[in-house]
Design an enzyme around this catalytic site. Structure first.
Site, PDB file in Angstrom:
ATOM      1  N   ASP A 162       0.861  -1.197   0.000  1.00 14.02           N
ATOM      2  CA  ASP A 162       0.000   0.000   0.000  1.00 14.02           C
ATOM      3  C   ASP A 162       0.889   1.234   0.000  1.00 14.02           C
ATOM      4  O   ASP A 162       2.100   1.131   0.155  1.00 14.02           O
ATOM      5  CB  ASP A 162      -0.895   0.008   1.252  1.00 14.02           C
ATOM      6  CG  ASP A 162      -0.068  -0.107   2.523  1.00 14.02           C
ATOM      7  OD1 ASP A 162       0.152  -1.228   2.977  1.00 14.02           O
ATOM      8  OD2 ASP A 162       0.412   0.929   3.033  1.00 14.02           O
ATOM      9  N   ASP A 171       0.448   3.687   2.289  1.00 12.75           N
ATOM     10  CA  ASP A 171       0.157   4.315   3.575  1.00 12.75           C
ATOM     11  C   ASP A 171      -0.901   5.405   3.371  1.00 12.75           C
ATOM     12  O   ASP A 171      -1.965   5.100   2.822  1.00 12.75           O
ATOM     13  CB  ASP A 171       1.447   4.836   4.222  1.00 12.75           C
ATOM     14  CG  ASP A 171       1.290   5.029   5.722  1.00 12.75           C
ATOM     15  OD1 ASP A 171       0.657   4.183   6.358  1.00 12.75           O
ATOM     16  OD2 ASP A 171       1.775   6.027   6.253  1.00 12.75           O
TER      17      ASP A 171
END
Ligand code: ADE
Length: 249
Positions: free
Chosen positions: A210, A212
């Protein structure tokens, strides 16, 4: 031949990757490790696998007994440890599914036992060097294996380990970028610190799952995203482990 320790992080909690697997329940002066030690072989080498968060992922990062885990692997006779971890990317060029062979950490945890030493023997203080906490030879093996397998990877990367279990705020995420962190996770510190204290060469392969929450053009990270990305790339990690272990000296 030395026993090889593998610590399986999120997404690799209970993988069926060992031949002739058998479980051994252990405990030590620091308590009970996150799961029984699963002994077996990979690529013809003796391996012991430990699920960092328990086999059903019931142990949050703050409450992992890192000391019991590392001590259990030490007592089992591990000559090295390769750890896996999911991580968030703090850099545009580290895309989802890329692997990072970590070379530095920033410890932003606050609530964990970060050392085996609670007292020193008289006139024998222990302050462990931590300048280069990830073992260079193990890292080289992981990088070479990534190259042989054609896996998208980054040869270096600084991970910031946060306490969790919550994710970061945008302000924190931007601060970590300014600090020079490349990826973020919740478990490398103190695991790496304790392995160094125990004198066990330790390396970690992190999978970016991901971005974040620093990117304004994307939704912030969620646990479902992490698990989905890790699971859809898990074979890449297990084949990397096999290829690396097959070629360890
Ligand atoms: N593990 C995977 N992604 C993460 C993130 N964004 N923050 C902390 N730990 C993570």
């Amino acid at each position: 031949m030395t026993l090889i320790g593998i610590i399986g992080g999120s997404g690799l909690d209970n993988p069926d990757i060992l031949h002739d697997a058998r479980d051994v329940e252990v405990s030590n002066s620091y308590g009970v490790p996150s799961a029984p030690l699963r002994h077996g072989t990979m690529a013809g080498r003796d391996v012991v696998l430990l699920a960092r968060h328990g086999r059903e992922h019931t142990i949050p990062p703050t409450h992992v007994n890192y000391r019991a885990n590392i001590k259990a692997l030490k007592d089992a006779g591990c000559g090295c440890i390769i750890a896996t971890t999911a991580c968030g990317s703090l850099r545009q060029e580290i895309d989802r599914g890329h692997l990072i062979i970590l070379d530095q950490f920033i410890d932003f945890t606050r609530l964990r036992h970060v050392s085996f030493y609670e007292t020193f023997a008289p006139h024998d203080p222990r302050h462990t060097g931590m300048a280069d906490p990830f073992d260079a030879a193990l890292r080289r093996h992981l990088i070479d294996a990534c190259e042989r397998l054609g896996i998208a990877h980054h040869k270096t990367g600084t991970v910031v380990t946060i306490e969790g279990s919550r994710f970061s705020t945008r302000a924190e995420s931007n601060m970590f970028r300014m600090w020079g962190a490349d990826v973020i996770n919740m478990s490398i510190a103190p695991e790496c610190i304790l392995a160094n204290e125990a004198g066990i060469p330790y390396a970690s392969v992190a999978m970016s799952t991901d971005y974040d929450c620093w990117k304004t053009d994307e939704a912030p990270v969620s646990w479902d995203d992490i698990i989905e990305v890790f699971r859809s790339n898990v074979e890449m990690v297990t084949s990397l482990l096999t290829e690396t272990i097959a070629n360890l000296d």
